[in-house]
Enzyme design. Structure first.
Site, PDB file in Angstrom:
ATOM      1  N   CYS A   1      -5.752  -6.711   1.086  1.00 26.03           N
ATOM      2  CA  CYS A   1      -6.744  -5.833  -0.057  1.00 26.03           C
ATOM      3  C   CYS A   1      -7.546  -6.014  -0.524  1.00 26.03           C
ATOM      4  O   CYS A   1      -8.656  -5.890   0.453  1.00 26.03           O
ATOM      5  CB  CYS A   1      -5.375  -5.040  -0.745  1.00 26.03           C
ATOM      6  SG  CYS A   1      -5.564  -3.755  -1.533  1.00 26.03           S
TER       7      CYS A   1
ATOM      8  N   HIS B   1       0.231  -5.733   1.707  1.00 23.10           N
ATOM      9  CA  HIS B   1       0.499  -6.771   0.740  1.00 23.10           C
ATOM     10  C   HIS B   1       2.465  -6.783   1.410  1.00 23.10           C
ATOM     11  O   HIS B   1       3.074  -6.091   1.742  1.00 23.10           O
ATOM     12  CB  HIS B   1       1.313  -5.942  -0.549  1.00 23.10           C
ATOM     13  CG  HIS B   1      -0.455  -5.897  -1.213  1.00 23.10           C
ATOM     14  ND1 HIS B   1      -1.163  -6.696  -1.987  1.00 23.10           N
ATOM     15  CD2 HIS B   1      -1.457  -5.115  -1.729  1.00 23.10           C
ATOM     16  CE1 HIS B   1      -2.265  -6.236  -2.753  1.00 23.10           C
ATOM     17  NE2 HIS B   1      -2.169  -5.203  -1.788  1.00 23.10           N
TER      18      HIS B   1
END
Length: 530
Positions: free
Chosen positions: A370, A473
């Protein structure tokens, strides 16, 4: 029987609430509120009760994505799992995600508000008392709206407070602790962590700083993380009950190796993971700790894996940072971040970028997740100041992508396939990011995701195979994908940890401890009196 308040309320919400409700507040942050609520949720769910968690307002950088594409705190995600429920935004209607020492992104019922929306929504135009009042009125409205929906759908709701109810400076605008309890007229129990020391002062002091009506709704105490002979504590328990005229509902033991998702505290690596006869055969993994690091639970499957020597790298002193030597590693991970440009500047200030370059020269692997993925690119542009001051920052330059931060977040649960080393593995996780990244050159994209019946490519693998970045994630939560990633990092015979299985075992373990050490009959009586 309706629980009677000591003050006259103008709110009629409590008269129409069918669910039984109990709120858990704590003397401090990290007193055990999250875990106690999760354990109660699991215990009552195992008894066949239709139970749900709730937290009016949360402040955390660890969050999760709901089935409807919203965002809630990690604590409520854990508690929902304890109930056997899919994640819902109503479990945590207000979430504050700090982006600096003085600023935070405001998320209302799963949707992040930009600065202008927040000012309009909360009426934050005049500042001062008007600002506090505007926030409380609008935020409490959203909180009660979510709570009403849950109350109509579930038999029992366990509510988690935030921090401490005795924060005098925050009382006027409180919606997270007694402000909420007073609005819905629910009973409260207070938990304190004896491991911090001064447990009786914490409990008595907290109670003393509450108003008369707030004190009246406190129905008992729980003492958490006790070690030793309970008979030595008994005189203190007797005194506490006599002094406050409130019961101690239980003393919970210190549970070694209790592995449940932590919302704020970064749990240190296990000693067993870095010691032992096979030390030289372990995969060495480093994870950078940024000031605004987010979703550190991504790394629990690595931290708990006995094949991995796991370390966090934290801030150095000013004198150390100029000559920083990173520990030897096979894999260095750049985690998520709530303020990517500021955390990248921090990384450079610490000298970690120099250590990272050296690590790659010696053949090590690097993974960015991310915000860490964005840092590995060529440029991060924040033209409207989504995460702070508007501007752009040059990236580390290891991956050929340019990122522009935008107000609207990408929030979705996803599944797909990871392709590395000419092998494939199923992967499942979630995306939660503001940036939109544009790939400049054709490069291998190792993740294929199924999104709205379409196949989308995610992430980049560098041409030399050393640097991998992805928005996904939960990458290590899928055992098959985790094993493949560990093999890519250098562990040929990798055995992944099943973090979902561990979570289930630990929730049941803690619920068993509650059944043994809490007066559950008295808690049921408190619920019934509402």
């Amino acid at each position: 029987m309706q629980y009677k308040k000591n003050h006259k309320s103008t709110n009629k919400h409590q008269d129409s609430t069918p669910a039984q409700v109990l709120m858990v507040q704590g003397t401090t942050s990290d007193a055990g509120k999250t875990t106690l609520v999760a354990g109660l949720c699991r215990l009552f769910a195992r008894r066949g009760v239709k139970v749900a968690p709730f937290k009016p307002q949360n402040m955390a950088l660890n969050s999760a994505v709901t089935i409807e594409g919203g965002e809630i705190g990690r604590a409520q995600a854990l508690q929902a799992i304890a109930c056997g429920l899919p994640l819902q935004t109503d479990f945590n209607p207000i979430l504050l995600k700090p982006s600096s020492d003085t600023g935070a992104q405001i998320i209302v019922q799963g949707k992040a508000l930009d600065q202008m929306e927040a000012k309009t929504f909360f009426g934050l135009q005049g500042g001062g008392a008007n600002e506090k009042t505007g926030y409380r009125v609008k935020a409490m409205s959203a909180v009660l709206e979510s709570f009403t929906r849950l109350s109509a759908s579930y038999e029992t709701i366990f509510v988690e407070g935030a921090g401490s109810p005795a924060e005098i400076n925050l009382r006027e605008g409180d919606i997270a602790n007694m402000g909420f309890a007073e609005e819905v007229d629910c009973p409260v129990i207070i938990i304190a962590d004896i491991d911090k020391g001064g447990v009786f002062a914490h409990l008595v002091g907290t109670l003393a700083l509450l108003s008369e009506s707030e004190q009246a709704r406190v129905k008992g105490f729980v003492i958490n993380r006790f070690r030793g002979d309970i008979s030595l504590l008994q005189p203190g328990l007797d005194w506490l009950e006599a002094y406050t005229n409130k019961p101690v509902l239980g003393v919970l033991p210190y549970l070694h190796d209790l592995h449940l998702d932590a919302e704020d505290t970064i749990v240190p690596p296990l000693k067993a993971a870095s010691e032992g006869k096979e030390h030289r055969h372990k995969l060495k993994v480093l994870v950078f700790i940024f000031p605004r690091m987010s979703n550190h639970t991504d790394f629990d499957p690595l931290r708990l894996n006995p094949q991995i020597e796991f370390h966090y790298v934290s801030m150095q002193t000013q004198s150390q940072s100029t000559s920083l030597q990173l520990p030897a590693a096979d894999l260095i991970i750049l985690p998520g971040s709530k303020n990517v440009r500021a955390d990248l500047a921090f990384m450079r200030q610490q000298g970690w970028d120099i250590g990272l370059a050296k690590h790659l020269r010696y053949g090590g692997k690097v993974l960015g997740i991310c915000g860490g993925f964005q840092m590995l690119g060529l440029l991060i542009d924040d033209p409207t100041g989504v995460e702070g001051e508007a501007g752009e920052t040059e990236g580390l330059g290891y991956l050929s992508l340019v990122t522009e931060l935008k107000p609207n977040k990408v929030l979705r649960q996803v599944s797909g396939q990871l392709s590395l080393l000419d092998e494939q593995a199923q992967v499942k996780g979630y995306e939660i990011h503001c940036g939109i990244s544009r790939i400049l050159n054709t490069q291998q994209q190792p993740v294929t995701l199924e999104v709205d019946d379409e196949l989308l490519n995610d992430g980049i693998l560098s041409s030399d195979g050393q640097v991998l970045g992805t928005y996904l994630h939960g990458l290590f939560d899928s055992p098959e994908a985790c094993s493949l990633l560990l093999k890519w990092a250098g562990l040929n015979q990798a055995t992944a940890v099943d973090i979902n299985g561990i979570r289930e075992e630990q929730l049941n373990r803690f619920a068993d401890q509650l059944a043994q050490n809490l007066d559950i009959a008295q808690i049921e009586s408190i619920l019934a009196r509402r």
